[in-house]
Design a protein around this motif. Structure first.
Motif, short mmCIF file in Angstrom:
data_model
loop_
_atom_site.label_atom_id
_atom_site.label_comp_id
_atom_site.label_asym_id
_atom_site.label_seq_id
_atom_site.Cartn_x
_atom_site.Cartn_y
_atom_site.Cartn_z
N TYR A 45 0.85 -1.19 0.00
CA TYR A 45 0.00 0.00 0.00
C TYR A 45 0.89 1.25 0.00
CZ TYR A 45 -3.52 -3.33 1.74
OH TYR A 45 -4.36 -4.40 1.91
N GLY A 46 0.65 2.15 -0.94
CA GLY A 46 1.41 3.39 -0.99
C GLY A 46 0.96 4.36 0.09
N LEU A 47 1.93 5.05 0.69
CA LEU A 47 1.66 6.04 1.74
C LEU A 47 1.90 7.44 1.21
CD1 LEU A 47 3.43 4.36 4.81
CD2 LEU A 47 1.02 4.24 4.20
N GLY A 48 1.13 8.39 1.70
CA GLY A 48 1.34 9.78 1.31
C GLY A 48 0.63 10.14 0.02
N ASP A 49 1.12 11.21 -0.61
CA ASP A 49 0.51 11.69 -1.85
C ASP A 49 1.01 10.87 -3.04
OD1 ASP A 49 -0.82 13.71 -0.50
OD2 ASP A 49 0.87 15.10 -0.67
N MET A 102 -4.01 -20.31 -3.24
CA MET A 102 -3.79 -18.89 -3.52
C MET A 102 -5.08 -18.09 -3.36
SD MET A 102 -0.87 -18.59 -6.42
CE MET A 102 -0.84 -16.83 -6.11
N LEU A 103 -5.47 -17.93 -2.11
CA LEU A 103 -6.70 -17.23 -1.75
C LEU A 103 -6.36 -15.96 -0.99
CD1 LEU A 103 -8.65 -20.34 -0.38
CD2 LEU A 103 -8.71 -19.44 -2.71
N PHE A 104 -7.28 -15.02 -1.00
CA PHE A 104 -7.15 -13.84 -0.15
C PHE A 104 -8.54 -13.29 0.15
CE2 PHE A 104 -6.88 -12.43 -4.55
CZ PHE A 104 -7.64 -11.27 -4.60
N ASN A 105 -8.64 -12.58 1.26
CA ASN A 105 -9.88 -11.93 1.65
C ASN A 105 -9.83 -10.46 1.26
OD1 ASN A 105 -10.92 -14.30 2.96
ND2 ASN A 105 -9.54 -13.87 4.66
N VAL A 106 -10.98 -9.88 1.04
CA VAL A 106 -11.07 -8.46 0.69
C VAL A 106 -12.06 -7.79 1.66
CG1 VAL A 106 -11.61 -6.77 -1.09
CG2 VAL A 106 -10.65 -8.98 -1.74
N GLU A 107 -11.61 -6.71 2.29
CA GLU A 107 -12.46 -5.92 3.17
C GLU A 107 -12.60 -4.53 2.57
OE1 GLU A 107 -14.12 -6.72 5.82
OE2 GLU A 107 -13.35 -8.75 6.16
N VAL A 108 -13.83 -4.16 2.22
CA VAL A 108 -14.11 -2.80 1.73
C VAL A 108 -14.64 -2.00 2.91
CG1 VAL A 108 -15.43 -1.40 0.11
CG2 VAL A 108 -14.58 -3.64 -0.59
N VAL A 109 -13.95 -0.93 3.26
CA VAL A 109 -14.24 -0.18 4.48
C VAL A 109 -14.32 1.31 4.18
CG1 VAL A 109 -13.10 -1.91 5.91
CG2 VAL A 109 -11.78 0.03 5.05
N GLU A 110 -14.73 2.08 5.16
CA GLU A 110 -14.73 3.53 5.04
C GLU A 110 -13.28 4.04 5.05
OE1 GLU A 110 -17.28 5.25 4.37
OE2 GLU A 110 -18.88 3.81 4.81
N ARG A 111 -13.10 5.27 4.56
CA ARG A 111 -11.75 5.82 4.44
C ARG A 111 -11.03 5.87 5.79
NH1 ARG A 111 -7.78 6.75 0.56
NH2 ARG A 111 -6.09 7.36 1.91
N GLU A 134 -11.30 3.87 8.34
CA GLU A 134 -10.84 2.54 8.69
C GLU A 134 -9.66 2.12 7.83
OE1 GLU A 134 -14.00 -0.46 9.47
OE2 GLU A 134 -15.36 1.15 8.88
N TYR A 135 -9.66 2.54 6.58
CA TYR A 135 -8.55 2.23 5.69
C TYR A 135 -7.26 2.89 6.19
CZ TYR A 135 -5.80 2.13 1.34
OH TYR A 135 -4.81 1.94 0.40
N ASP A 136 -7.35 4.17 6.55
CA ASP A 136 -6.18 4.87 7.08
C ASP A 136 -5.69 4.23 8.38
OD1 ASP A 136 -6.18 6.66 4.97
OD2 ASP A 136 -7.42 8.13 6.03
N ALA A 137 -6.63 3.82 9.23
CA ALA A 137 -6.26 3.18 10.50
C ALA A 137 -5.55 1.84 10.24
CB ALA A 137 -7.49 2.97 11.37
N TYR A 138 -5.99 1.12 9.20
CA TYR A 138 -5.36 -0.16 8.87
C TYR A 138 -3.91 0.05 8.41
CZ TYR A 138 -4.35 -4.51 6.37
OH TYR A 138 -3.76 -5.65 5.92
N LEU A 139 -3.68 1.07 7.58
CA LEU A 139 -2.32 1.34 7.12
C LEU A 139 -1.42 1.74 8.30
CD1 LEU A 139 -2.81 3.27 3.75
CD2 LEU A 139 -2.81 0.81 4.19
N GLU A 140 -1.97 2.50 9.24
CA GLU A 140 -1.20 2.87 10.43
C GLU A 140 -0.88 1.63 11.27
OE1 GLU A 140 -3.46 5.79 12.48
OE2 GLU A 140 -3.26 7.32 10.90
#
Length: 281
Positions: free
Chosen positions: A133-137, A234-243, A245-251
Motif C-alpha cells: 500500500y502506498g503512503l502519502g501523496d 492462492m486465496l485472499f480476503n477483501v475488506e471494503v471499508v470507510e476511508r 478505517e482504511y487509514d487506520a489499517y495502514l497505520e
C-alpha cells in the motif's frame, strides 16, 4: 409474435436484484462490475432470443410440412437463395454487434483516464499474495508500467500470506484503487468474483486495472490461473471499508514494522511463518 413476447418477458425478468436476473453472475460490488454485468446480461438475452426464434422455426417447419398422407412426396428444393443469404448475413451481424459491445465494455473497465485515489502493488507468488500500500501523496508522473524502479509513492506498508495464512486486501469504499500486478515466478491471475474483474499476473510485465468498490463488505479473492501444485491455496480476503478505517489499517501495518521505502515484489517477504501463525491465534 412468439419471439417478441418471449423477449419482452425475459427483459422484464432481467433485474439485477435476483440471481436469475443476473444470469448467474454475483451481485457486482464495483462500478466496473456493473459494465461487465450489463454485457453478460445482454449476451444471454441475445442468446435466448436467437434460441427462441430458431426453435420456433424448427417446430413450425415440422408442423407445416409434415407428411399428411402415406403417399406424399416432399417438394424437392435444391436451394433457396433468400434463406441462404439470411443465414449467412445474420451470424455476421450478430458477431459485429457482440464485438462492438465487448469493446465498449473493455474500454469502460480498463479506462486509464480515471483519476486514481490509491495504488496497490500486488504480488502473486507461489503460493500466496502480497499487497503493498502506498503512503502519502500519489505521484502520477511515475511510469509504473515501464519498469519496477518507478513507483507512485515514496513509502509503502505491506501485508502478505503463506501456506498457513490467508492475507487480507483492504480497500476504501467509493474510491478508485489501481492494482499493479507483479509476479516473480509464473503466471497467476488476480481476481475478485464480487467485483466481476480479473487479470493475468505475468512475470516481467506489469499489468494493471482499476476498481471502484461501491459497497462496504467482505469479499473473497483467488487466483484464476492454474499456476502449479498448490494453486488452490492462492486465496485472499477483501475488506471494503470507510476511508477512516482504511487509514487506520495502514497505520496498524506501519506500527507492526511492515513498511519499506519501495514495494516488496519478490517472494522473500520478511514476515515469518511463526509470526503468521502467532497472528492467526
Amino acid at each position: 409474435m412468439l419471439a417478441l413476447g418471449a423477449s419482452t418477458a425475459l427483459l422484464a425478468g432481467c433485474s439485477d436484484d435476483t440471481a436469475f436476473g443476473r444470469m448467474g453472475m454475483p451481485e457486482p460490488g464495483s462500478e466496473q462490475g456493473e459494465h461487465v454485468l450489463n454485457l453478460w446480461q445482454g449476451a444471454w438475452l441475445a442468446a435466448w432470443i436467437t434460441g427462441i426464434v430458431v426453435w420456433g422455426l424448427i417446430f413450425w417447419v415440422i408442423w407445416r410440412y409434415r407428411r399428411r398422407r402415406a403417399d406424399d412426396i416432399p417438394v424437392q428444393t435444391r436451394y433457396n437463395l433468400p434463406l441462404e443469404i439470411l443465414y449467412t448475413i445474420a451470424p455476421v451481424l450478430m458477431v459485429i454487434v457482440f464485438f462492438s459491445h465487448t469493446v465498449k465494455t473493455q474500454n469502460a473497465v480498463l479506462d486509464d483516464d480515471l483519476p486514481v485515489d490509491n495504488t496497490i502493488e500486488v504480488v502473486g507468488y507461489q503460493w500466496s499474495w502480497a499487497f503493498n500500500y502506498g503512503l502519502g501523496d500519489r505521484d502520477d508522473a511515475a511510469d509504473e508500467d515501464a519498469n519496477d524502479d518507478e513507483f507512485a509513492y515514496g513509502d509503502y506498508v505491506w501485508e502478505n500470506g503463506s501456506a498457513s495464512y490467508i492475507p487480507t486486501l483492504v480497500l476504501p469504499v467509493g474510491e478508485t484503487t489501481r492494482f499493479n500486478l507483479h509476479s516473480p515466478d509464473v503466471i497467476h491471475d488476480f481476481g475478485v468474483p464480487g467485483f466481476l474483474m480479473k487479470m493475468d499476473v505475468v512475470p516481467g510485465r506489469v499489468n494493471h486495472y482499476e476498481i471502484t468498490p461501491t459497497e462496504v463488505g467482505t469479499y473473497k479473492g483467488k487466483c484464476y490461473e492454474l499456476c502449479g501444485v498448490s494453486h488452490s491455496r492462492m486465496l485472499f480476503n477483501v475488506e471494503v471499508v470507510e476511508r477512516s478505517e482504511y487509514d487506520a489499517y495502514l497505520e496498524e501495518l506501519e506500527a507492526k514494522g511492515q513498511e519499506s521505502e519501495a514495494p516488496l515484489l519478490g517472494n522473500d517477504f520478511t514476515r515469518t511463518q511463526a509470526g503468521l501463525e502467532g497472528d492467526a491465534e
